[in-house]
Design an enzyme around this catalytic site. Structure first.
Site, mmCIF file in Angstrom:
data_model
loop_
_atom_site.group_PDB
_atom_site.id
_atom_site.type_symbol
_atom_site.label_atom_id
_atom_site.label_comp_id
_atom_site.label_asym_id
_atom_site.label_seq_id
_atom_site.Cartn_x
_atom_site.Cartn_y
_atom_site.Cartn_z
ATOM 1 N N TYR A 182 68.269 66.175 17.036
ATOM 2 C CA TYR A 182 68.499 67.046 18.190
ATOM 3 C C TYR A 182 67.611 68.279 18.054
ATOM 4 C CZ TYR A 182 70.705 70.523 21.197
ATOM 5 O OH TYR A 182 70.929 71.486 22.151
ATOM 6 N N GLU A 270 65.811 71.297 26.027
ATOM 7 C CA GLU A 270 66.702 70.523 25.159
ATOM 8 C C GLU A 270 66.243 69.066 25.101
ATOM 9 O OE1 GLU A 270 71.490 70.384 24.506
ATOM 10 O OE2 GLU A 270 70.785 70.075 26.559
#
Length: 359
Positions: A182, A270
């Protein structure tokens, strides 16, 4: 406190709202200051959490006060910066989707509904078709799935019951990951810095990681005047779990993503997941990018990509004539001067049993 604040301070209680929506909160201590200084960056979700205990206003869907790019648009921007993304293209028809998948020469394809909302994979279309993200194993499946998405309305946990229209699908080649990580870039108002967040636990809700194992999230504060200094990106790449053979490329991708964030006036970037392939290639297979709407005067090319079909038509019309407008679900319109007066007006309407139509 919002989720970002918790992530930055290692607290163990986390909101279940999406990170991308929560990062639009502003840290203020009372309602009047919050609404008078940060209305443009406030989402309906934020409004709901801020005032539901005060005036119990019903908000059915999320108002964006920033430019939210579709995934295919974000990947096009990534390619301009030399950032690795899967092969793929957007399609308006099932035949277009089939043609794109044929270009992968037998590789499995992923079909993704291009709807500006989180939770697409677990969403449901109003025609009954389930899921806005599907892995396909043959060309007939690409066409069949695309035809059930296009022209339909997808309802997710973030859209409210009315959902949002799916006018495009993004057809990507399927890549296999030996590692999923991530990565995100955010603004931290408290420190006045840009923050890089990385985790070796990608491909899952970052909120769950933050709640269950906050030690698995690495945070790097970047002085905007200095940028990313030597060794910072490499250390973050190692903390994210990339193999030694992939650290150099991962660090390069991180640096390019930071530069993209700054140069395009982003408020959020993101990627979940950023993967490492069996050949140790680092690829951003996902992308969420928000742009500060105050930057529209110098990011004209990006703002020309705005998909108004994803917004409340009332909000679109209001924005074109320069009104600060947030549509609600009532039937009493409010024309006010200042956010404090708007709050008081809504309270009075609610007190007497009415429902405001806008903020």
């Amino acid at each position: 406190s919002n989720l970002l604040s918790h992530l930055l301070t290692h607290k163990n209680h986390f909101s279940h709202s999406s990170l991308s929506h929560q990062q639009n909160h502003h840290h203020h201590h009372h309602h009047h200051t919050m609404f008078s200084t940060s209305l443009k960056q406030t989402t309906r979700h934020t409004l709901k959490s801020s005032i539901s205990s005060h005036s119990r206003i019903s908000l059915s869907h999320t108002q964006k006060r920033f430019l939210n790019l579709h995934e295919y648009q974000a990947h096009a921007l990534f390619r301009k910066y030399g950032i690795e993304v899967p092969r793929g293209r957007e399609a308006e028809t099932a035949d277009d989707a089939l043609s794109i998948a044929q270009g992968f020469n037998g590789t499995d394809a992923v079909v993704k509904a291009q709807v500006l909302a989180g939770g697409r994979g677990k969403g449901k279309f109003t025609n009954g078709f389930e899921g806005g993200v599907h892995v396909t194993f043959d060309l007939d499946e690409v066409k069949r799935i695309s035809s059930q998405m296009l022209g339909q309305t997808l309802v997710t946990k973030q859209t409210g019951a009315r959902g949002r229209p799916c006018n495009l699908v993004y057809v990507q080649e399927r890549l296999y990951a030996r590692r999923e990580t991530y990565f995100s870039v955010l603004l931290d108002r408290k420190s006045g810095c840009i923050v890089l967040l990385g985790s070796k636990k990608g491909g899952m809700n970052i909120e769950d990681v933050a709640r269950d194992s906050p030690q698995d999230i690495s945070k790097v504060y970047i002085d905007v005047k200095k940028g990313i200094e030597d060794g910072v990106a490499e250390k973050l790449a190692r903390d994210m779990g990339f193999a030694p053979q992939a650290v150099k490329q991962a660090a390069d991708e991180i640096t390019k993503l930071y530069n993209l964030f700054v140069e395009n006036d982003c408020t959020l970037l993101e990627i979940n997941p950023m993967i490492e392939t069996p050949e140790h290639q680092v690829v951003c297979v996902d992308a969420k990018v928000n742009i500060d709407d105050n930057a529209d005067f110098r990011q004209k090319e990006l703002f020309a990509m705005k998909d108004e079909s994803q917004e409340d038509p009332r909000d679109v019309k209001a924005a074109k004539i320069g009104l600060q407008y947030i549509g609600l679900d009532g039937n009493i319109g409010c024309i006010v001067n200042g956010a404090g007066l708007a709050m008081a007006t809504m309270d009075i309407i609610k007190l007497y049993g009415g429902e405001p139509a806008n903020f």
